[in-house]
Design an enzyme around this catalytic site. Structure first.
Site, mmCIF file in Angstrom:
data_model
loop_
_atom_site.group_PDB
_atom_site.id
_atom_site.type_symbol
_atom_site.label_atom_id
_atom_site.label_comp_id
_atom_site.label_asym_id
_atom_site.label_seq_id
_atom_site.Cartn_x
_atom_site.Cartn_y
_atom_site.Cartn_z
ATOM 1 C CB THR A 140 -0.886 -0.098 1.068
ATOM 2 O OG1 THR A 140 -1.583 1.386 1.579
ATOM 3 C CG2 THR A 140 -0.066 -0.306 2.864
ATOM 4 C CG ASP A 141 -1.279 5.164 -1.032
ATOM 5 O OD1 ASP A 141 -1.687 4.170 -0.185
ATOM 6 O OD2 ASP A 141 -1.558 5.857 -1.752
ATOM 7 C CD GLU A 142 -3.654 3.192 4.279
ATOM 8 O OE1 GLU A 142 -3.477 3.230 5.389
ATOM 9 O OE2 GLU A 142 -4.580 2.849 3.601
ATOM 10 C CE1 TYR A 165 -3.512 -2.922 5.486
ATOM 11 C CE2 TYR A 165 -3.496 -0.342 4.989
ATOM 12 C CZ TYR A 165 -3.307 -1.711 4.464
ATOM 13 O OH TYR A 165 -3.377 -2.077 3.427
ATOM 14 C CE LYS A 169 0.053 -4.841 2.845
ATOM 15 N NZ LYS A 169 -0.288 -5.907 2.248
#
Ligand code: NAD
Length: 356
Positions: A140-142, A165, A169
């Site tokens: 993810t870009d998060e 989260y 990741k």
């Protein structure tokens, strides 16, 4: 550029009963690939999405955990996949605020188990099978944290995860990178922006908004609604993953984005307008009046935006949908597939507020 010759060898997909994984499985099988789908079937897994593949000899479902080394090793030995595409994860930010432990268990410990099995399997392969094998990790870009009003995430942006989260990741991305550098595992990582489209679990912003606005309930918007996400239509994401599997440079990471930055409030108003057009409410009431601002998510990242030029420059991929075309298709899909939505809602999830 050499294309990875998939031939008739299957791809082991993990998390293929979830939103993106299932869209990927449907797309891959319809384009002639064989898929083994390993999924634990958590609250986010839904085999209803894949009923069209029942009886299809190109598709095999196995219920199980990516961290179950004995099971994964058995599947690898039995099906001899040419690639593993790891979609399996605990993926819902709000749930990670309520209970982070499950996120570490699956996203970190589970991914480690999967990597060790992949490494051991790959080491035993010979010739072309060894040369062509790929481990693709979907992320993810998060992991990059939050942006101010300007700038974009590139593949070299330092990691700065802000939620349990995204921290889990980020840890899994680092493990994938380390397995390439330490053991030579031919891995690839994709970091994508917010996906939307058919079969998304209805606690995420877009399906939740569609569902609430459709039936005339209040539509919650976190904080001031000005948080920005770069929306990626799920089918575009799936073609990017296929492209990276075929032609990505081993050991590299690729950002995948939709070139579609939108404030949450704009997304919600767009959905309200589309529903007003497709299913007008009585007395021509506008659904925008249903919008209700609610307390913000703790640590809510302000803005994500992806620079996907590497994927375009090196592998020729670009999204085929604008936000306008993708959101119109998505609203239509939810209207046409209410039985699917209702069966999800009959389960444990009742659209209650999480992560407050
Ligand atoms: P999802 O929550 O809809 O699906 C996850 C799937 O993984 C479910 O079917 C679940 O049953 C399965 N699963 C969970 N734990 C498992 C385990 N231990 N073993 C086997 N299966 C397990 O998620 P999604 O939205 O489809 O996301 C897929 C991947 O893409 C995730 O890795 C996520 O981090 C990443 N991602 C998603 C988005 C997005 O907008 N949805 C954006 C960026 C990255």
């Amino acid at each position: 550029m050499t294309l990875m010759p998939f031939g008739s060898d299957p791809i082991l997909v993990t998390g293929g009963a979830g939103f993106i994984g299932a869209n990927f499985v449907l797309k891959a099988v319809s384009s002639g690939r064989r898929i083994i789908n390993l999924d634990k079937l958590t609250y986010a897994g839904n085999l209803d999405t894949l009923t069209s593949l029942e009886g299809d000899e190109r598709y095999q479902f196995v219920q199980g955990d990516i961290g179950d080394r004995a099971l994964v090793a058995k599947l690898l030995a039995r099906y001899r996949p040419v690639a593993i595409a790891n979609f399996a994860a605990e993926s819902h930010v709000d749930r990670s605020i309520d209970g982070p432990a499950a996120f570490i268990e699956t996203n970190v410990v589970g991914t480690l188990g999967l990597l060790e099995c992949a490494r051991d399997y790959w080491r035993e392969l010979q010739g072309d099978a060894r040369k062509n094998f790929r481990f693709l990790h979907v992320s993810t870009d998060e992991v990059y944290g939050s942006l101010a009003a300007e700038g974009l995430f590139t593949e070299t942006t330092p990691y700065a995860p802000n939620s349990p989260y995204s921290a889990s990741k980020a840890a899994s991305d680092h493990l994938v990178r380390a397995f390439h550098h330490t053991y030579g595992l031919p891995s690839l990582t994709t970091n994508c922006s917010n996906n939307y489209g058919p079969y998304q679990f209805p606690e995420k912003l877009i399906p939740l908004t569609i569902q609430k606005a459709l039936v005339g309930e209040n539509v919650p918007v976190y904080g001031d609604g000005r948080n920005i996400r770069d929306w990626l239509f799920v089918d575009d994401h799936c073609s990017a993953i296929l492209r990276v599997l075929e032609a990505g440079r081993v050991g590299d990471t690729y950002n995948v984005g939709g070139n579609a930055e939108q404030e949450n409030i704009t997304v919600v108003k767009t959905i309200c307008a589309l529903l007003d057009q497709y299913r007008p409410l009585a007395e021509c009431k506008s659904r925008e009046s249903l919008i209700t601002f609610v307390r913000d998510r703790p640590g809510h990242d302000r803005r994500y935006a992806i620079d996907a030029t590497k994927l375009k420059r090196e592998l020729g991929w670009a999204p085929s949908h604008t936000f306008e075309s993708g959101i119109a298709l998505t609203v239509r899909w939810y209207l046409d597939n209410q039985p699917w939505v209702q069966r999800v809602l009959d389960g444990s999830y009742r659209m209650e507020r999480l992560g407050a």
